[in-house]
Design an enzyme around this catalytic site. Structure first.
Site: not given
Ligand code: 13P
Length: 255
Positions: A9-11, A98, A100, A170, A176, A216, A237-238
């Site tokens: 997920n590149w966000k 998600h 967010e 999640e 994050g 994470s 994510g990251g």
């Molecule tokens: P991180 O891997 O950066 O914690 O993010 C997880 C995430 O929200 C994937 O959708």
């Protein structure tokens, strides 16, 4: 047998050129290094979708996804993008729910259930995210929260439609933050989710549902997380913004 999936997920990261460059690295590494039947999914911002879809042609392991859609088919919804539109650009998956989007864009369970329907109507695969906040975990309410998110977001679906849904657990406190859920904490919730699916549908459907862990996740912790009985891969994510890290996580499933 349920599918093993690692989805990035590149966000809201990477400009157009940076996204294309990262994706070309991912495709090249996947071609040489990914050995198994795991599926790699890259969920990019809308602006990259069509270009990276073209680049993914012929890459057996790699598919493309979006990070959101609106639930209406078309019309006067300035700034929104429909499921049919992301499909026409090459997306096969759509992340929905998600945390967010729930927190910053006020997407509630009712809206999310309509988005799930819209995505399935286009024969795309929703990656439906659920998870508790830190406060909900500390007050021991996490099972109730997850149960409610499942009930309101996806349990309205009939058996055959539910069979096309991928779930992602999640925990909000792990996103994050560098605070990964321990393999035991994640497994406990994944087993709970599978049990809820068995209660709502049946044991066979529960056994076939892919449930990803997100929060994470990195090349160091992925092997232990992914070895848990009810964890079928990750939503990253990251670490999905670094081709080496992302492919190393995918390779956990190499056969
Ligand atoms: P991180 O891997 O950066 O914690 O993010 C997880 C995430 O929200 C994937 O959708």
């Amino acid at each position: 047998m349920r599918k093993k999936i690692v989805a990035g997920n590149w966000k809201m990261n990477l400009d157009y050129q940076q996204g294309v460059t990262l994706f070309s690295e991912i495709v090249n590494m996947a071609k040489d290094e990914v050995m198994g039947d795991q599926q790699v999914v890259v969920c990019s911002p809308f602006i990259h979708l069509h270009s990276i879809f073209q680049m993914a042609k012929g890459a057996t392991h790699v598919a493309i996804g979006a990070q959101n859609v609106y639930f209406e088919d078309a019309g006067a919804y300035t700034g929104e993008v429909s499921a049919a539109q992301v499909k026409s650009a090459g997306a096969a998956y759509v992340i929905l729910g998600h945390s967010e989007r729930r927190a910053y864009f006020h997407e509630d369970d009712h809206m999310l259930s309509k988005k799930v329907d819209a995505v399935l109507k286009q024969e795309l695969t929703p990656i439906f995210c659920i998870g508790e906040t830190q406060e909900e975990r500390e007050s021991d309410r996490y099972f109730d929260i997850i149960k409610k998110q499942l009930k309101n977001g996806v349990f309205h679906l009939p058996n055959d439609a539910f069979g096309h849904v991928i779930l992602a657990y999640e925990p909000v406190w792990a996103i994050g933050t560098g605070l990964t859920a321990s393999p035991e904490q994640a497994q406990e919730v994944h087993a709970f989710i599978r049990n809820e699916i068995a209660n709502q549908y049946n044991a066979h459907i529960a056994e076939d549902t892919t449930i990803l862990y997100g929060g994470s996740c990195n090349p160091k912790n992925a092997p232990e997380l992914f070895s848990q009985t009810d964890i079928d891969g990750g939503l990253i994510g990251g670490a999905s913004l670094k081709s080496r890290d992302f492919i190393d996580i995918v390779k956990v499933f190499n056969s």
